[in-house]
Motif scaffolding. Structure first.
Motif, PDB file in Angstrom:
ATOM      1  N   TYR A   1      17.882 -11.342  48.801  1.00  0.00           N
ATOM      2  CA  TYR A   1      17.043 -10.294  49.370  1.00  0.00           C
ATOM      3  C   TYR A   1      16.630 -10.763  50.773  1.00  0.00           C
TER       4      TYR A   1
ATOM      5  N   HIS B   1      15.151 -14.707  41.237  1.00  0.00           N
ATOM      6  CA  HIS B   1      15.668 -13.681  40.330  1.00  0.00           C
ATOM      7  C   HIS B   1      17.040 -14.153  39.871  1.00  0.00           C
TER       8      HIS B   1
ATOM      9  N   ASP C   1      12.228 -16.876  46.059  1.00  0.00           N
ATOM     10  CA  ASP C   1      13.263 -15.962  46.572  1.00  0.00           C
ATOM     11  C   ASP C   1      14.034 -16.558  47.752  1.00  0.00           C
TER      12      ASP C   1
ATOM     13  N   HIS D   1       9.366  -3.541  46.933  1.00  0.00           N
ATOM     14  CA  HIS D   1       9.673  -4.970  47.004  1.00  0.00           C
ATOM     15  C   HIS D   1       9.137  -5.604  48.279  1.00  0.00           C
TER      16      HIS D   1
ATOM     17  N   ASP E   1       6.423  -8.564  43.534  1.00  0.00           N
ATOM     18  CA  ASP E   1       7.049  -8.823  42.236  1.00  0.00           C
ATOM     19  C   ASP E   1       6.826 -10.260  41.760  1.00  0.00           C
ATOM     20  N   HIS E   2       6.054 -11.056  42.516  1.00  0.00           N
ATOM     21  CA  HIS E   2       5.755 -12.440  42.105  1.00  0.00           C
ATOM     22  C   HIS E   2       4.264 -12.695  41.823  1.00  0.00           C
TER      23      HIS E   2
ATOM     24  N   HIS F   1       5.639 -16.819  46.731  1.00  0.00           N
ATOM     25  CA  HIS F   1       5.505 -16.056  47.981  1.00  0.00           C
ATOM     26  C   HIS F   1       4.804 -14.744  47.667  1.00  0.00           C
TER      27      HIS F   1
HETATM   28 ZN   LIG Z   1      11.307 -11.241  44.361  1.00  0.00          ZN
END
Ligand SMILES: [Zn+2]
Length: 394
Positions: free
Chosen positions: A277, A305, A269, A16, A128-129, A124
């Protein structure tokens, strides 16, 4: 114990973002050897069931706006994707976390609307994006690609990103090997689990990592073409979209996507549910950025998320958590208490209960994804040390 902590930190770093900040003077890891490693994606292990909640599912937010999201928290999360219909095409917010996720997103978008994707805004740089972008652009090669100028730079900086900009068999094999290392760690944790609940969660984690290995095969980090300093408008009669930079928060370049007519904001995020996170984040500036986010006057918030949120109650909970971290960590950091003693001299049980209750599985990942990295960030902030944006351990 140390081994467990190390493995968790490695997992978070690989999958991540950085579990802790890295010194600017540290050089990025050396390029892997030219000889490819004999590692292939794991196609023999068991794969996720729909009940595992790994695969994103579409839901309508309002007329002309959809959200593709994972039904529940995952050890390896996929960032939410928002789909906004304009007269001449679709605007996507984020692209999924892998080429495999990106291909599934393409299929879902085609079910939603026959219109082409005209633009993809990457909120960003965390993998994961942006890492589904290659699959999105394969389907819609003419789509505009947009991010803040900071994120635009990170996506072409090898020291930041953990996948290459062009096919690289050796790096692909090395990444697959990292995933298999994490699969082994998960399997061991499942074997050590003392409850059925723990065993079931680790088993689901192993299934999703097998899928992630397939999804990440050949992953690339592509550049985005347009960098936004503070505001860019993608105009439309019904659903104009504003891409805004409101200040540092979860990263140094979080984009906020604002639909002024619908009063919907997609926050990336900056807002993550069920718990935030904190990898490589800026606690003090994050609170200020939240002030500007709230000043938009949104009614509906699409987080990076988790599910669609109404009103500001959850945002206020995250602001309070950031204030709690800073209030406890700053005096200790200023008094010269070493970082590795901060956790034992602070008490975050109240905010932990507020986010995850007594759930032992979520508590574990609340600690890994939020508490440890945000405490580290607050410590560095208090001491005036830089926060580094990088997936590559030095
Ligand atoms: Zn994320």
């Amino acid at each position: 114990m140390r081994k467990i902590m190390l493995a968790a930190a490695v997992a978070a770093t690989v999958l991540h973002g950085p579990a802790r900040s890295h010194d600017l003077s540290v050089q990025p890891a050396e390029a892997p050897a030219a000889q490819p490693l004999p590692i292939a994606p794991n196609v023999e292990g068991s794969l996720p069931t729909p009940e595992d909640g790994y695969f994103q599912v579409p839901e309508q937010v309002t007329e002309g706006v959809w959200l593709l999201r994972q039904p529940r928290f995952q050890v390896q999360p996929i960032g939410n994707v928002a789909v906004i219909e304009q007269a001449d095409g679709l605007v996507l917010v984020d692209s999924g976390g892998s080429p495999g996720a990106g291909r599934r997103i393409v299929d879902m978008v085609r079910e939603i609307s026959p219109k082409p994707v005209k633009a993809v805004v990457i909120t960003h740089w965390h993998g994961d994006h942006p890492q589904g972008l290659s699959a999105i652009l394969e389907a819609w090669p003419n789509a505009r690609t947009i991010a803040t100028v900071q994120t635009q730079t990170h996506l072409v900086t090898p020291a930041t990103m953990n996948t290459p900009g062009a096919p690289d068999p050796a790096r692909n094999a090395a990444f697959q090997q990292q995933i298999q290392g994490f699969v082994g760690y998960i399997r061991q944790m499942g074997a050590n689990a003392r409850t059925d609940y723990g065993r079931a969660n680790w088993a689901a984690g192993e299934r999703l990592m097998n899928q992630y290995a397939l999804d990440m095969d050949g992953a690339l980090t592509l550049p985005v073409q347009e960098g936004v300093a503070d505001r860019l408008v993608i105009d439309d009669a019904e659903r104009p979209v504003e891409v805004l930079y409101l200040g540092r928060a979860n990263t140094d370049g979080d984009a906020v996507i604002w639909l002024p007519r619908q009063r919907i904001v997609a926050a990336g995020d900056i807002v993550v549910h069920p718990f935030p996170y904190g990898f490589g984040s800026y606690p003090g500036e994050w609170i200020e950025t939240f002030g500007r986010l709230k000043a938009l006057g949104f009614e509906t918030l699409i987080p990076g998320h988790g599910p669609v949120l109404q009103g500001t109650a959850y945002v206020d909970q995250v602001i309070a958590a950031l204030e709690d971290v800073r209030a406890q960590v700053t005096p200790l950091a200023e008094a010269g208490v070493p970082l590795d003693q901060i956790m034992s001299r602070t008490d975050f049980s109240a905010q932990r209960t507020g986010f995850v209750g007594e759930d032992p599985w979520q508590t574990r990942w609340f600690n890994d994804f939020w508490l440890q990295p945000i405490v580290t960030a607050a410590y560095r902030e208090a001491r005036g040390e830089p926060i580094i944006q990088s997936l590559n351990p030095g």
